[in-house]
Motif scaffolding. Structure first.
Motif, PDB file in Angstrom:
ATOM      1  N   LEU A  16      10.634  -2.370  -5.238  1.00 39.48           N
ATOM      2  CA  LEU A  16      10.533  -1.663  -6.360  1.00 39.48           C
ATOM      3  C   LEU A  16       9.542  -0.405  -6.140  1.00 39.48           C
ATOM      4  N   VAL A  17      10.031   0.557  -6.533  1.00 45.76           N
ATOM      5  CA  VAL A  17       9.249   1.954  -6.764  1.00 45.76           C
ATOM      6  C   VAL A  17       9.675   2.593  -7.796  1.00 45.76           C
ATOM      7  N   ALA A  18       8.748   3.455  -8.144  1.00 46.13           N
ATOM      8  CA  ALA A  18       8.981   4.138  -9.524  1.00 46.13           C
ATOM      9  C   ALA A  18       8.508   5.555  -9.334  1.00 46.13           C
ATOM     10  N   ASP A  19       9.047   6.638 -10.195  1.00 43.51           N
ATOM     11  CA  ASP A  19       8.435   7.834 -10.129  1.00 43.51           C
ATOM     12  C   ASP A  19       8.419   8.651  -8.950  1.00 43.51           C
ATOM     13  N   VAL A  20       9.538   8.639  -8.054  1.00 47.74           N
ATOM     14  CA  VAL A  20       9.756   9.263  -6.720  1.00 47.74           C
ATOM     15  C   VAL A  20       9.906  10.800  -7.040  1.00 47.74           C
ATOM     16  N   HIS A  21      10.423  11.307  -8.076  1.00 49.05           N
ATOM     17  CA  HIS A  21      10.050  12.611  -8.323  1.00 49.05           C
ATOM     18  C   HIS A  21      11.000  13.731  -7.104  1.00 49.05           C
ATOM     19  N   LEU A  22      11.950  13.168  -6.583  1.00 47.78           N
ATOM     20  CA  LEU A  22      12.520  13.902  -5.192  1.00 47.78           C
ATOM     21  C   LEU A  22      12.701  15.277  -5.884  1.00 47.78           C
ATOM     22  N   GLY A  23      12.496  16.404  -5.066  1.00 47.16           N
ATOM     23  CA  GLY A  23      12.896  17.854  -5.415  1.00 47.16           C
ATOM     24  C   GLY A  23      11.907  18.506  -6.294  1.00 47.16           C
ATOM     25  N   LYS A  24      10.817  17.803  -6.513  1.00 45.36           N
ATOM     26  CA  LYS A  24       9.946  18.524  -7.428  1.00 45.36           C
ATOM     27  C   LYS A  24       9.333  19.609  -6.436  1.00 45.36           C
ATOM     28  N   ASP A  25       8.947  19.353  -5.428  1.00 48.11           N
ATOM     29  CA  ASP A  25       8.256  20.432  -4.653  1.00 48.11           C
ATOM     30  C   ASP A  25       9.240  21.834  -4.231  1.00 48.11           C
ATOM     31  N   GLN A  26      10.657  21.446  -4.163  1.00 44.74           N
ATOM     32  CA  GLN A  26      11.604  22.463  -4.149  1.00 44.74           C
ATOM     33  C   GLN A  26      11.612  23.346  -5.422  1.00 44.74           C
ATOM     34  N   ILE A  27      11.718  22.581  -6.493  1.00 48.75           N
ATOM     35  CA  ILE A  27      12.007  23.178  -7.634  1.00 48.75           C
ATOM     36  C   ILE A  27      10.790  23.993  -8.073  1.00 48.75           C
TER      37      ILE A  27
ATOM     38  N   PRO B 222       0.992  -1.154  -0.023  1.00 47.91           N
ATOM     39  CA  PRO B 222       0.087   0.044   0.095  1.00 47.91           C
ATOM     40  C   PRO B 222       0.814   1.251   0.135  1.00 47.91           C
ATOM     41  N   GLU B 223       2.185   1.213   0.211  1.00 47.27           N
ATOM     42  CA  GLU B 223       2.944   2.361   0.157  1.00 47.27           C
ATOM     43  C   GLU B 223       3.613   2.636  -1.415  1.00 47.27           C
ATOM     44  N   ARG B 224       2.404   1.942  -1.973  1.00 44.88           N
ATOM     45  CA  ARG B 224       2.858   2.440  -3.788  1.00 44.88           C
ATOM     46  C   ARG B 224       4.232   1.847  -4.211  1.00 44.88           C
ATOM     47  N   ALA B 225       4.311   0.620  -3.734  1.00 40.12           N
ATOM     48  CA  ALA B 225       5.590  -0.236  -4.098  1.00 40.12           C
ATOM     49  C   ALA B 225       5.395  -1.590  -4.262  1.00 40.12           C
ATOM     50  N   ALA B 226       6.069  -2.509  -4.908  1.00 41.86           N
ATOM     51  CA  ALA B 226       6.150  -3.692  -5.135  1.00 41.86           C
ATOM     52  C   ALA B 226       7.258  -4.518  -4.318  1.00 41.86           C
ATOM     53  N   VAL B 227       6.884  -5.513  -3.387  1.00 41.41           N
ATOM     54  CA  VAL B 227       8.067  -6.238  -2.798  1.00 41.41           C
ATOM     55  C   VAL B 227       8.277  -7.443  -3.316  1.00 41.41           C
TER      56      VAL B 227
ATOM     57  N   GLU C 116      11.913  -0.525   6.169  1.00 41.11           N
ATOM     58  CA  GLU C 116      11.980  -1.193   7.658  1.00 41.11           C
ATOM     59  C   GLU C 116      10.769  -2.233   7.874  1.00 41.11           C
ATOM     60  N   ASP C 117       9.485  -1.852   7.229  1.00 40.49           N
ATOM     61  CA  ASP C 117       8.384  -2.684   7.117  1.00 40.49           C
ATOM     62  C   ASP C 117       8.577  -4.217   6.409  1.00 40.49           C
ATOM     63  N   THR C 118       9.308  -4.058   5.185  1.00 36.89           N
ATOM     64  CA  THR C 118       9.625  -5.250   4.415  1.00 36.89           C
ATOM     65  C   THR C 118      10.914  -5.902   4.943  1.00 36.89           C
ATOM     66  N   GLY C 119      11.696  -5.307   5.575  1.00 41.66           N
ATOM     67  CA  GLY C 119      13.065  -6.072   5.868  1.00 41.66           C
ATOM     68  C   GLY C 119      13.841  -6.139   4.420  1.00 41.66           C
ATOM     69  N   SER C 120      13.679  -5.117   3.452  1.00 43.36           N
ATOM     70  CA  SER C 120      14.356  -5.198   2.304  1.00 43.36           C
ATOM     71  C   SER C 120      15.877  -4.762   2.322  1.00 43.36           C
ATOM     72  N   GLU C 121      16.606  -5.398   1.580  1.00 43.57           N
ATOM     73  CA  GLU C 121      18.100  -5.247   1.533  1.00 43.57           C
ATOM     74  C   GLU C 121      18.529  -4.386   0.448  1.00 43.57           C
ATOM     75  N   ARG C 122      17.381  -4.339  -0.666  1.00 43.73           N
ATOM     76  CA  ARG C 122      17.777  -3.694  -1.932  1.00 43.73           C
ATOM     77  C   ARG C 122      16.393  -3.001  -2.445  1.00 43.73           C
TER      78      ARG C 122
END
Length: 220
Positions: free
Chosen positions: A29-40, A16-21, A65-71
């Motif tokens: 796996l996540v896509a389209d994070v678009h970091l910095g968009k708000d500050q730009i 539900p956090e917009r990702a695939a485990v 943390e929730d998924t215990g993922s290393e990658r």
């Protein structure tokens, strides 16, 4: 509550956090994070509330943390645009990265990930080019009809409209064709769009902490 999809010989869980485990790869796996968009946007004089980048990075931390993922595998558009001199947001990403030093982060390059080589080195991220072949899956930023075999992508920012009487709400969605999964945009400061150009057979919407199937006939 998550949902499960099968792609090739692999099992992915829709989070539900917009990702695939991906348990077999201990990856998220996540896509389209678009970091910095708000500050730009604020630098351009658009009145955008502060804290979007910090919120999205905190969500990433919680997801890991929730998924215990290393990658962490980012399927394109990690940032909205290359940093410019005087931007403060790249340092916030660097500080976040220091909190996850053992985490492997790989970037499948998207259309917004231009001229990032030096920054990826600072953020200790590995660029994988336009496609990453892993576990029999093709991981790309943008799905194209010529892509064959099972795979995962982003780029489309899929959403679906839910109606109840005169009320309507648009929710982020996962789309799946016979053998390809499209992730919703992870960044919350992004639009949600219907995707008629993708041959979806199934879809799931994110309703708060749940991932729920929604018949395609109910899409707007």
């Amino acid at each position: 509550m998550s949902a499960t999809v099968e792609l090739g010989d692999q099992t992915l869980h829709l989070h539900p956090e917009r990702a695939a485990v991906w348990p077999d790869e201990r990856a998220v796996l996540v896509a389209d994070v678009h970091l910095g968009k708000d500050q730009i946007f604020r630098n351009q004089g658009v009145a955008i509330p502060a804290g979007v980048l910090q919120s999205d990075l905190a969500r990433l931390s919680g997801l890991l943390e929730d998924t215990g993922s290393e990658r962490l595998i980012v399927l394109g558009d990690w940032v909205h645009a290359p940093p410019r001199e005087g931007d403060l947001w790249p340092e916030e990403i660097r500080c976040w990265r220091r909190q996850h030093q053992s985490l492997s982060i790989e970037l499948v390059e998207g259309n917004h990930d231009r001229a990032l080589a030096s920054w990826l080195a600072e953020w200790n991220m590995t660029a994988q080019g336009a496609i990453l072949q892993l576990g029999g899956l093709s991981l790309v930023h943008e799905w194209h009809p010529s892509l064959t075999g099972p795979g995962v992508s982003g780029h489309l920012h899929p959403g679906a409209v839910i109606r109840a009487g005169h009320d309507r709400v648009r929710l982020p969605a996962f789309l799946k064709s016979a053998d390809h999964l499209v992730l919703p945009a992870f960044g919350r400061f992004t639009g949600l769009m219907d995707c008629p150009g993708f041959p979806a057979r199934e879809q799931w919407v994110i309703a708060e902490s749940r991932v729920l199937p929604l018949p395609l006939t109910k899409r707007a």
